[in-house]
Design an enzyme around this catalytic site. Structure first.
Site, PDB file in Angstrom:
ATOM      1  N   HIS A  56       0.836  -1.205   0.000  1.00 61.26           N
ATOM      2  CA  HIS A  56       0.000   0.000   0.000  1.00 61.26           C
ATOM      3  C   HIS A  56       0.867   1.249   0.000  1.00 61.26           C
ATOM      4  O   HIS A  56       1.510   1.572   1.001  1.00 61.26           O
ATOM      5  CB  HIS A  56      -0.934   0.016   1.223  1.00 61.26           C
ATOM      6  CG  HIS A  56      -1.962   1.088   1.147  1.00 61.26           C
ATOM      7  ND1 HIS A  56      -3.309   0.837   1.009  1.00 61.26           N
ATOM      8  CD2 HIS A  56      -1.850   2.443   1.143  1.00 61.26           C
ATOM      9  CE1 HIS A  56      -3.973   1.971   0.941  1.00 61.26           C
ATOM     10  NE2 HIS A  56      -3.100   2.977   1.024  1.00 61.26           N
ATOM     11  N   HIS A  58       1.485   5.407  -2.090  1.00 65.32           N
ATOM     12  CA  HIS A  58       0.990   6.464  -2.988  1.00 65.32           C
ATOM     13  C   HIS A  58       2.186   7.083  -3.706  1.00 65.32           C
ATOM     14  O   HIS A  58       2.744   8.088  -3.274  1.00 65.32           O
ATOM     15  CB  HIS A  58       0.208   7.519  -2.193  1.00 65.32           C
ATOM     16  CG  HIS A  58      -1.072   6.989  -1.652  1.00 65.32           C
ATOM     17  ND1 HIS A  58      -2.282   7.131  -2.301  1.00 65.32           N
ATOM     18  CD2 HIS A  58      -1.325   6.263  -0.543  1.00 65.32           C
ATOM     19  CE1 HIS A  58      -3.230   6.524  -1.597  1.00 65.32           C
ATOM     20  NE2 HIS A  58      -2.671   5.990  -0.523  1.00 65.32           N
ATOM     21  N   GLN A 151      -9.560   9.116  -5.405  1.00 64.30           N
ATOM     22  CA  GLN A 151      -9.291   9.731  -4.096  1.00 64.30           C
ATOM     23  C   GLN A 151     -10.460  10.577  -3.581  1.00 64.30           C
ATOM     24  O   GLN A 151     -10.759  10.589  -2.398  1.00 64.30           O
ATOM     25  CB  GLN A 151      -8.023  10.592  -4.211  1.00 64.30           C
ATOM     26  CG  GLN A 151      -7.733  11.484  -3.023  1.00 64.30           C
ATOM     27  CD  GLN A 151      -7.144  10.730  -1.850  1.00 64.30           C
ATOM     28  OE1 GLN A 151      -5.982  10.360  -1.846  1.00 64.30           O
ATOM     29  NE2 GLN A 151      -7.963  10.492  -0.829  1.00 64.30           N
ATOM     30  N   HIS A 209      -9.429   1.443  -0.204  1.00 64.88           N
ATOM     31  CA  HIS A 209      -9.264   2.154   1.058  1.00 64.88           C
ATOM     32  C   HIS A 209     -10.614   1.985   1.759  1.00 64.88           C
ATOM     33  O   HIS A 209     -11.634   2.465   1.253  1.00 64.88           O
ATOM     34  CB  HIS A 209      -9.001   3.639   0.820  1.00 64.88           C
ATOM     35  CG  HIS A 209      -7.615   3.980   0.411  1.00 64.88           C
ATOM     36  ND1 HIS A 209      -7.066   3.575  -0.781  1.00 64.88           N
ATOM     37  CD2 HIS A 209      -6.658   4.705   1.049  1.00 64.88           C
ATOM     38  CE1 HIS A 209      -5.825   4.041  -0.857  1.00 64.88           C
ATOM     39  NE2 HIS A 209      -5.545   4.732   0.240  1.00 64.88           N
ATOM     40  N   GLU A 212     -11.353   3.896   6.663  1.00 67.45           N
ATOM     41  CA  GLU A 212     -10.204   4.600   7.266  1.00 67.45           C
ATOM     42  C   GLU A 212     -10.761   5.784   8.063  1.00 67.45           C
ATOM     43  O   GLU A 212     -10.690   6.944   7.657  1.00 67.45           O
ATOM     44  CB  GLU A 212      -9.220   5.087   6.192  1.00 67.45           C
ATOM     45  CG  GLU A 212      -7.936   5.660   6.804  1.00 67.45           C
ATOM     46  CD  GLU A 212      -6.987   6.250   5.775  1.00 67.45           C
ATOM     47  OE1 GLU A 212      -7.346   6.308   4.577  1.00 67.45           O
ATOM     48  OE2 GLU A 212      -5.877   6.667   6.166  1.00 67.45           O
ATOM     49  N   ASP A 308       2.114   3.123   2.964  1.00 71.29           N
ATOM     50  CA  ASP A 308       1.160   4.182   2.639  1.00 71.29           C
ATOM     51  C   ASP A 308       1.836   5.463   2.141  1.00 71.29           C
ATOM     52  O   ASP A 308       1.570   5.910   1.032  1.00 71.29           O
ATOM     53  CB  ASP A 308       0.250   4.483   3.834  1.00 71.29           C
ATOM     54  CG  ASP A 308      -1.098   5.093   3.437  1.00 71.29           C
ATOM     55  OD1 ASP A 308      -1.323   5.306   2.233  1.00 71.29           O
ATOM     56  OD2 ASP A 308      -1.915   5.360   4.326  1.00 71.29           O
ATOM     57  N   TRP A 314       0.269  13.657   3.602  1.00 75.75           N
ATOM     58  CA  TRP A 314      -0.297  12.998   4.788  1.00 75.75           C
ATOM     59  C   TRP A 314       0.747  12.669   5.843  1.00 75.75           C
ATOM     60  O   TRP A 314       0.416  12.387   6.976  1.00 75.75           O
ATOM     61  CB  TRP A 314      -1.023  11.702   4.366  1.00 75.75           C
ATOM     62  CG  TRP A 314      -2.183  11.978   3.483  1.00 75.75           C
ATOM     63  CD1 TRP A 314      -3.458  12.275   3.877  1.00 75.75           C
ATOM     64  CD2 TRP A 314      -2.201  12.018   2.050  1.00 75.75           C
ATOM     65  NE1 TRP A 314      -4.253  12.493   2.775  1.00 75.75           N
ATOM     66  CE2 TRP A 314      -3.509  12.334   1.648  1.00 75.75           C
ATOM     67  CE3 TRP A 314      -1.241  11.797   1.055  1.00 75.75           C
ATOM     68  CZ2 TRP A 314      -3.888  12.452   0.307  1.00 75.75           C
ATOM     69  CZ3 TRP A 314      -1.603  11.914  -0.274  1.00 75.75           C
ATOM     70  CH2 TRP A 314      -2.918  12.246  -0.634  1.00 75.75           C
TER      71      TRP A 314
END
Ligand code: FE2
Length: 427
Positions: A56, A58, A151, A209, A212, A308, A314
């Site tokens: 996982h 991005h 997203q 996702h 979350e 992630d 983030w």
């Protein structure tokens, strides 16, 4: 005659052996004394592992920290808003360049397979273009598996549905989604139904996702498990994060876990991010934000640790080291029994490889010749030290080397060297 021999390798199960490589395949795992090879790597009894796998990530956002500004609140929602600002100014070449820099870093850490979500909420699909280009550029050493990820919501964003399908048509590998970010529970449920249908019709894997959030009533994982079972997607589906499960009613969870196991739905918690982002609205007691890892494993559910984020809207930190990810996961999930620590190492290697359905992965004859030599004696020591990767071999080629560098001290009256390792043998 081998192309490469790795001699004196301690395998994750403790066996000490040599590994012979021909072309891009492991050709022998045995004592190879006297055998000829183009190149011999001496592991000196160090741990040799199959490569790390991140299920996982991005990649389109990585290494962008601070552009155009930082995430001041540290929340998921500000991160999504900030990523929206970045998307307005980002260019394909720049995303490829950042991705390439990250992949170099990952390769040096022995991280040779990555599943990356790619934002499809952009009519130009610049991220999709960039990541397809990157997947091609790194294919000689990193398996980059791409997820079409709306997203801003498959339904919430007016063109996300169409753009996600376009991204799949362009060659993105896996169907993604974000049901808890749709406008309503109903829309979230509907998005899970449609996304599973798309995966089924196209014969693709699916990785959402999912839940979350700290809201214990966010239960999209139940719908995901049901649809995966109904459509025969067992073994090809994953729920990422699943953080709401930490606060769900225990009786409800006792019904939910068997459903997830029946669906062979894998779970991908992302401990660095979950511990950082979840519970931001809590005072005290403050929730940890991690899903129920050991409880799922006790039901036979595959659970893999994911990274992630690295230096993006983030998360302001990150090391491209799956051992850091497992180290955090081990602490937050309280997996400190030797068998549990060992399991955490498997979670960032073989179990993550299973989630990605990687073919020919592992240390066995006939497998792809990808491996990493660590400055550690066994998997638990590797977790404790997060040590140097002394050598990385990808698809039969030695792609990274590093010298051992123990510290040398000049102290009053004596000198010493510090070896962080604490091994029972070989030292
Ligand atoms: Fe994510």
């Amino acid at each position: 005659m081998f192309d490469v021999i790795v001699q004196g390798a301690t395998m994750p199960d403790g066996r000490v052996t040599d590994i012979g490589i021909k072309g891009d395949r492991i050709a022998a795992i045995d004592r190879l004394t006297g055998a000829k090879a183009g190149e011999v790597i001496d592991a000196f009894g160090d741990l040799v592992s199959p490569p790390f796998v991140d299920p996982h990530f991005h990649m389109d956002a990585t290494l962008s920290y601070g552009t155009p500004r930082i995430n001041a609140s540290g929340t998921l929602l500000e991160g999504i808003g900030l990523w929206g600002e970045l998307k307005e100014i980002v260019k394909v070449e720049e995303m490829v360049e950042r991705g390439l820099r990250y992949c170099d870093w990952a390769a040096s850490m022995g991280l040779l397979a990555i599943r990356s979500h790619v934002d499809t909420c952009d009519d130009r699909l610049l991220g999709v273009q960039a990541m397809l280009e990157l997947r091609d550029k790194v294919k000689g050493y990193i398996d980059l598996q791409l997820v079409a990820f709306p997203q801003d919501g498959f339904y919430r964003d007016p063109s996300a549905r169409e753009n996600t399908i376009r991204a799949l048509d362009m060659g993105i590998d896996v169907v993604g989604g974000i049901p808890h970010f749709e406008r309503s529970m109903g829309d979230g449920t509907a998005s899970v139904h449609e996304l599973c249908q798309i995966a089924s019709e196209r014969g693709l894997m699916i990785d959402l996702h999912c839940d979350e959030t700290d809201d214990p009533m966010s239960r999209h994982v139940e719908t995901l498990a049901q649809e995966v079972t109904r459509l025969g997607l067992q073994g090809r589906a994953a729920g990422s994060h699943l953080t709401s499960m930490h606060s769900m009613d225990n009786y409800y969870v006792s019904k939910l876990l068997p459903l997830i196991a029946e669906a062979e739905l894998a779970a991908i918690p992302n401990p660095l991010i979950n511990i950082t982002i979840q519970g931001r609205h809590d005072t005290f007691p403050k929730r940890r934000g991690l899903t129920r890892v050991k409880e799922m494993q006790s039901h036979g559910i595959t659970v893999g640790w994911g990274q992630d984020c690295v230096l993006d809207p983030w998360y302001p930190l990150g090391t491209a080291d799956m051992l850091d990810v497992a180290f955090m996961g081990l602490h937050v999930a309280q997996m400190t029994h030797p068998d549990e620590m060992r399991r955490c190492f498997d979670m960032v290697t073989t179990e993550n490889a299973n989630i990605l359905n990687l073919e020919d992965y592992g240390l066995h004859v006939g497998a792809q010749a990808s491996l990493v030599v660590l400055d550690a004696g066994n998997p638990v020591e590797a977790l404790r030290l997060r040590p140097d990767r002394l050598c990385v071999i990808a698809k039969g080629k030695v792609i990274s080397r590093k010298m051992r560098n123990d510290a040398t001290l000049d102290l009053p009256g004596r000198s010493a060297s510090v070896r962080r390792r604490h091994r029972l043998s070989q030292d």
